[in-house]
Design a protein around this motif. Structure first.
Motif, PDB file in Angstrom:
ATOM      1  N   TRP A  37      -0.864  -5.273  -7.534  1.00 27.04           N
ATOM      2  CA  TRP A  37       0.486  -5.533  -7.995  1.00 27.04           C
ATOM      3  C   TRP A  37       0.497  -6.811  -8.831  1.00 27.04           C
ATOM      4  CZ3 TRP A  37       5.201  -3.022  -6.556  1.00 27.04           C
ATOM      5  CH2 TRP A  37       5.043  -1.924  -5.704  1.00 27.04           C
TER       6      TRP A  37
ATOM      7  N   HIS B 148       4.175  -2.941 -10.288  1.00 27.66           N
ATOM      8  CA  HIS B 148       2.866  -2.282 -10.187  1.00 27.66           C
ATOM      9  C   HIS B 148       2.593  -1.663 -11.554  1.00 27.66           C
ATOM     10  CE1 HIS B 148      -0.314   0.339  -8.663  1.00 27.66           C
ATOM     11  NE2 HIS B 148      -0.375  -0.508  -7.659  1.00 27.66           N
TER      12      HIS B 148
ATOM     13  N   ASP C 193       0.823  -1.210   0.000  1.00 23.12           N
ATOM     14  CA  ASP C 193       0.000   0.000   0.000  1.00 23.12           C
ATOM     15  C   ASP C 193       0.859   1.263   0.000  1.00 23.12           C
ATOM     16  OD1 ASP C 193      -2.309  -1.525  -0.020  1.00 23.12           O
ATOM     17  OD2 ASP C 193      -2.649  -1.344   2.149  1.00 23.12           O
ATOM     18  N   LYS C 194       1.892   1.268   0.820  1.00 24.17           N
ATOM     19  CA  LYS C 194       2.771   2.432   0.952  1.00 24.17           C
ATOM     20  C   LYS C 194       3.551   2.703  -0.329  1.00 24.17           C
ATOM     21  CE  LYS C 194       6.542   4.165   3.819  1.00 24.17           C
ATOM     22  NZ  LYS C 194       7.438   3.866   4.935  1.00 24.17           N
ATOM     23  N   ASN C 195       3.848   1.660  -1.105  1.00 23.51           N
ATOM     24  CA  ASN C 195       4.685   1.795  -2.292  1.00 23.51           C
ATOM     25  C   ASN C 195       3.915   1.637  -3.596  1.00 23.51           C
ATOM     26  OD1 ASN C 195       7.673   1.958  -1.344  1.00 23.51           O
ATOM     27  ND2 ASN C 195       6.662   0.513   0.026  1.00 23.51           N
ATOM     28  N   ALA C 196       2.618   1.876  -3.558  1.00 23.64           N
ATOM     29  CA  ALA C 196       1.770   1.706  -4.743  1.00 23.64           C
ATOM     30  C   ALA C 196       2.172   2.623  -5.893  1.00 23.64           C
ATOM     31  CB  ALA C 196       0.306   1.933  -4.378  1.00 23.64           C
ATOM     32  N   GLY C 197       2.878   3.690  -5.634  1.00 22.55           N
ATOM     33  CA  GLY C 197       3.289   4.616  -6.683  1.00 22.55           C
ATOM     34  C   GLY C 197       4.521   4.187  -7.458  1.00 22.55           C
ATOM     35  N   ARG C 198       5.196   3.139  -7.017  1.00 19.30           N
ATOM     36  CA  ARG C 198       6.404   2.679  -7.717  1.00 19.30           C
ATOM     37  C   ARG C 198       6.035   2.140  -9.083  1.00 19.30           C
ATOM     38  NH1 ARG C 198      11.218   1.294  -4.578  1.00 19.30           N
ATOM     39  NH2 ARG C 198      10.821   1.860  -2.424  1.00 19.30           N
ATOM     40  N   ARG C 199       6.867   2.415 -10.063  1.00 15.59           N
ATOM     41  CA  ARG C 199       6.605   1.940 -11.414  1.00 15.59           C
ATOM     42  C   ARG C 199       7.703   1.020 -11.932  1.00 15.59           C
ATOM     43  NH1 ARG C 199       1.859   2.196 -10.644  1.00 15.59           N
ATOM     44  NH2 ARG C 199       0.810   4.196 -10.676  1.00 15.59           N
TER      45      ARG C 199
END
Length: 69
Positions: free
Chosen positions: A49, A68, A12-18
């Motif tokens: 993910w 993700h 949840d905390k790292n959902a912005g990683r691409r």
């Protein structure tokens, strides 16, 4: 990661990683810290993910490559 709660929080905390990342869990010989592959895949799917390959690392560690979209 040593628990499904810890895994879900990290996802949840790292959902912005691409980019792809590797998360590391313990195998079943570490009974108190073990997260099964099915539990990892379920947590990944619920958080949006994608699961990639899994690797057996040194000792009792398992690496899971995830991304993700």
């Amino acid at each position: 990661m040593s628990s499904t709660t810890e895994l879900r929080n990290w996802l949840d905390k790292n959902a912005g990683r691409r980019q792809e990342v590797m998360i590391v869990t313990c195998d079943k010989t570490s009974r108190t810290k073990h997260i099964s592959r099915d539990q990892v895949k379920d947590a990944l799917g619920n958080a949006g993910w994608n699961a990639g390959r899994s690797y057996t690392l040194d000792g009792n560690l398992v690496g899971h490559v995830i991304s993700h979209p």
